[in-house]
Motif scaffolding. Structure first.
Motif, PDB file in Angstrom:
ATOM      1  N   HIS A 123       0.837  -1.210   0.000  1.00  6.56           N
ATOM      2  CA  HIS A 123       0.000   0.000   0.000  1.00  6.56           C
ATOM      3  C   HIS A 123       0.869   1.257   0.000  1.00  6.56           C
ATOM      4  CE1 HIS A 123      -4.162  -1.136   0.000  1.00  6.56           C
ATOM      5  NE2 HIS A 123      -3.968  -2.060   0.924  1.00  6.56           N
ATOM      6  N   GLU A 124       1.897   1.234   0.823  1.00  8.55           N
ATOM      7  CA  GLU A 124       2.822   2.380   0.892  1.00  8.55           C
ATOM      8  C   GLU A 124       3.495   2.613  -0.460  1.00  8.55           C
ATOM      9  OE1 GLU A 124       5.752   1.970   4.031  1.00  8.55           O
ATOM     10  OE2 GLU A 124       4.110   1.666   5.462  1.00  8.55           O
ATOM     11  N   GLN A 125       3.999   1.515  -1.013  1.00  4.57           N
ATOM     12  CA  GLN A 125       4.683   1.600  -2.322  1.00  4.57           C
ATOM     13  C   GLN A 125       3.745   2.165  -3.388  1.00  4.57           C
ATOM     14  OE1 GLN A 125       6.279  -2.476  -2.523  1.00  4.57           O
ATOM     15  NE2 GLN A 125       7.794  -1.608  -3.904  1.00  4.57           N
ATOM     16  N   LEU A 126       2.518   1.644  -3.379  1.00  4.98           N
ATOM     17  CA  LEU A 126       1.534   2.081  -4.378  1.00  4.98           C
ATOM     18  C   LEU A 126       1.226   3.559  -4.243  1.00  4.98           C
ATOM     19  CD1 LEU A 126      -1.264  -0.551  -4.945  1.00  4.98           C
ATOM     20  CD2 LEU A 126      -0.141   0.830  -6.660  1.00  4.98           C
ATOM     21  N   LYS A 127       1.095   4.016  -3.009  1.00  2.00           N
ATOM     22  CA  LYS A 127       0.780   5.429  -2.768  1.00  2.00           C
ATOM     23  C   LYS A 127       1.889   6.303  -3.370  1.00  2.00           C
ATOM     24  CE  LYS A 127      -0.390   8.602   0.929  1.00  2.00           C
ATOM     25  NZ  LYS A 127       0.664   9.205   1.721  1.00  2.00           N
ATOM     26  N   GLU A 128       3.113   5.897  -3.079  1.00  2.00           N
ATOM     27  CA  GLU A 128       4.277   6.637  -3.582  1.00  2.00           C
ATOM     28  C   GLU A 128       4.305   6.641  -5.122  1.00  2.00           C
ATOM     29  OE1 GLU A 128       8.517   5.527  -2.420  1.00  2.00           O
ATOM     30  OE2 GLU A 128       7.497   5.811  -0.496  1.00  2.00           O
ATOM     31  N   GLU A 129       4.125   5.440  -5.686  1.00  2.00           N
ATOM     32  CA  GLU A 129       4.192   5.307  -7.150  1.00  2.00           C
ATOM     33  C   GLU A 129       3.057   6.061  -7.835  1.00  2.00           C
ATOM     34  OE1 GLU A 129       6.579   4.014  -8.876  1.00  2.00           O
ATOM     35  OE2 GLU A 129       7.694   2.850  -7.411  1.00  2.00           O
ATOM     36  N   ARG A 130       1.884   6.060  -7.215  1.00  2.00           N
ATOM     37  CA  ARG A 130       0.741   6.777  -7.808  1.00  2.00           C
ATOM     38  C   ARG A 130       0.978   8.286  -7.810  1.00  2.00           C
ATOM     39  NH1 ARG A 130      -3.548   3.086  -5.052  1.00  2.00           N
ATOM     40  NH2 ARG A 130      -4.031   1.606  -6.710  1.00  2.00           N
ATOM     41  N   GLU A 131       1.621   8.763  -6.760  1.00  2.00           N
ATOM     42  CA  GLU A 131       1.945  10.194  -6.713  1.00  2.00           C
ATOM     43  C   GLU A 131       2.926  10.550  -7.829  1.00  2.00           C
ATOM     44  OE1 GLU A 131       1.319  10.917  -1.966  1.00  2.00           O
ATOM     45  OE2 GLU A 131       3.317  11.318  -2.809  1.00  2.00           O
ATOM     46  N   LEU A 132       3.945   9.715  -7.965  1.00  2.00           N
ATOM     47  CA  LEU A 132       4.936   9.929  -9.035  1.00  2.00           C
ATOM     48  C   LEU A 132       4.256   9.870 -10.407  1.00  2.00           C
ATOM     49  CD1 LEU A 132       7.947   7.788  -7.762  1.00  2.00           C
ATOM     50  CD2 LEU A 132       7.890  10.253  -8.000  1.00  2.00           C
ATOM     51  N   LEU A 133       3.330   8.934 -10.527  1.00  2.00           N
ATOM     52  CA  LEU A 133       2.608   8.763 -11.799  1.00  2.00           C
ATOM     53  C   LEU A 133       1.826  10.029 -12.158  1.00  2.00           C
ATOM     54  CD1 LEU A 133       1.863   6.510 -13.920  1.00  2.00           C
ATOM     55  CD2 LEU A 133      -0.228   6.228 -12.650  1.00  2.00           C
ATOM     56  N   GLN A 134       1.162  10.607 -11.158  1.00  2.00           N
ATOM     57  CA  GLN A 134       0.399  11.837 -11.391  1.00  2.00           C
ATOM     58  C   GLN A 134       1.305  12.967 -11.876  1.00  2.00           C
ATOM     59  OE1 GLN A 134      -2.831  12.434 -11.671  1.00  2.00           O
ATOM     60  NE2 GLN A 134      -2.915  10.217 -11.442  1.00  2.00           N
ATOM     61  N   ASN A 135       2.443  13.105 -11.211  1.00  2.00           N
ATOM     62  CA  ASN A 135       3.390  14.159 -11.607  1.00  2.00           C
ATOM     63  C   ASN A 135       3.922  13.926 -13.017  1.00  2.00           C
ATOM     64  OD1 ASN A 135       3.115  15.433  -9.168  1.00  2.00           O
ATOM     65  ND2 ASN A 135       4.858  14.405  -8.241  1.00  2.00           N
ATOM     66  N   LEU A 136       4.242  12.669 -13.284  1.00  2.00           N
ATOM     67  CA  LEU A 136       4.758  12.323 -14.616  1.00  2.00           C
ATOM     68  C   LEU A 136       3.708  12.583 -15.692  1.00  2.00           C
ATOM     69  CD1 LEU A 136       6.820   9.040 -14.332  1.00  2.00           C
ATOM     70  CD2 LEU A 136       7.520  11.154 -15.414  1.00  2.00           C
ATOM     71  N   LYS A 137       2.469  12.319 -15.352  1.00  2.00           N
ATOM     72  CA  LYS A 137       1.372  12.514 -16.307  1.00  2.00           C
ATOM     73  C   LYS A 137       1.297  13.994 -16.702  1.00  2.00           C
ATOM     74  CE  LYS A 137      -3.442  11.224 -16.900  1.00  2.00           C
ATOM     75  NZ  LYS A 137      -4.590  10.620 -16.221  1.00  2.00           N
TER      76      LYS A 137
END
Ligand SMILES: [Zn+2]
Length: 237
Positions: A132-146
């Motif tokens: 869950h922690e990893q996903l939260k981090e990766e999703r945030e990065l994904l939003q920024n990258l988007k």
């Protein structure tokens, strides 16, 4: 002269345009965004798998707990019969004792299994928490990258639009015959075919041109080609 110069400008604009088209397919942030999407998808799949595992473990644990309750009830009943003094028959007593013993062992065994399930559940819970922690981090990065990818793509696209308009405008100003000649030359060379002559050097192959070329280049209507690379020469004013 003016026509050849326009032709050279068209060539440069087209070169720039094809470079941008290539760039559009290889924008770093877009590629990173796609990669990150896959990573998030992979983590989501892993998380789902772990959640299914934990549900199965908990279900198995509950079933064993119910078994233990049943065994305990049975044991209590047998022990009650065993010690209330109503059974006088030695053989019956012996068989009942054996039954109590084997049920006791069965209960221990099931309890051990329950502990094993509990340990697995604990381990899975920690893994799920980490995911869950990893996903939260990766999703945030994904939003920024988007956001970044969208911005970068728009920049290249608007540049491409500008170049398309420029190419169209230049083409419209060049005589049909010359344009046709250019298309043929371009096809044959596979790249640049209009060379801007600077200080007596071919702008494409860099060879020094004979001085006689200058006069020919200044002659209206004459098409002069580089003897080395066959490019159509245009004098830089
Ligand atoms: Zn040349």
């Amino acid at each position: 002269m003016e026509q050849l110069r326009l032709l050279w400008e068209l060539q440069e604009a087209e070169q720039e345009k094809s470079k941008k088209e290539h760039e559009l397919q290889n924008i770093q942030s877009v590629l990173l965004y796609r990669e990150k999407c896959k990573r998030v998808e992979c983590l989501e799949k892993k998380l789902q798998q772990k959640e299914e595992e934990i549900a199965a473990e908990k279900k198995a644990q509950r079933l064993k707990e119910m078994d233990v309750i049943k065994i305990s009830a049975k044991l209590e009943e047998l022990n009650h019969k065993l010690y209330n003094g109503k059974i006088g028959n030695a053989k019956e007593l012996e068989s009942m004792e054996k039954k109590v013993f084997s049920l006791g062992r069965e209960k221990d065994l099931q309890e051990d299994k329950i502990i094993a399930h509990m340990e697995t559940v604990e381990k899975l819970e920690s893994e799920i928490g980490h995911l869950h922690e990893q996903l939260k981090e990766e999703r945030e990065l994904l939003q920024n990258l988007k956001k970044q990818a969208r911005r970068d793509k728009q920049t290249v696209q608007s540049e491409l639009e500008r170049l398309s308009i420029l190419c169209k405008d230049l083409s419209g100003r060049i005589e049909e015959g010359l344009l046709k000649k250019y298309r043929e030359l371009k096809k044959r060379s596979g790249g640049r075919c209009i060379s801007l002559v600077r200080k007596g050097f071919c702008g494409i192959c860099n060879v020094s041109l004979p001085s006689s070329f200058k006069a020919r280049l200044l002659t209206p209507g004459e098409l002069v080609y580089c003897e080395n690379c066959s490019s159509l020469l245009v004098l830089d004013e």
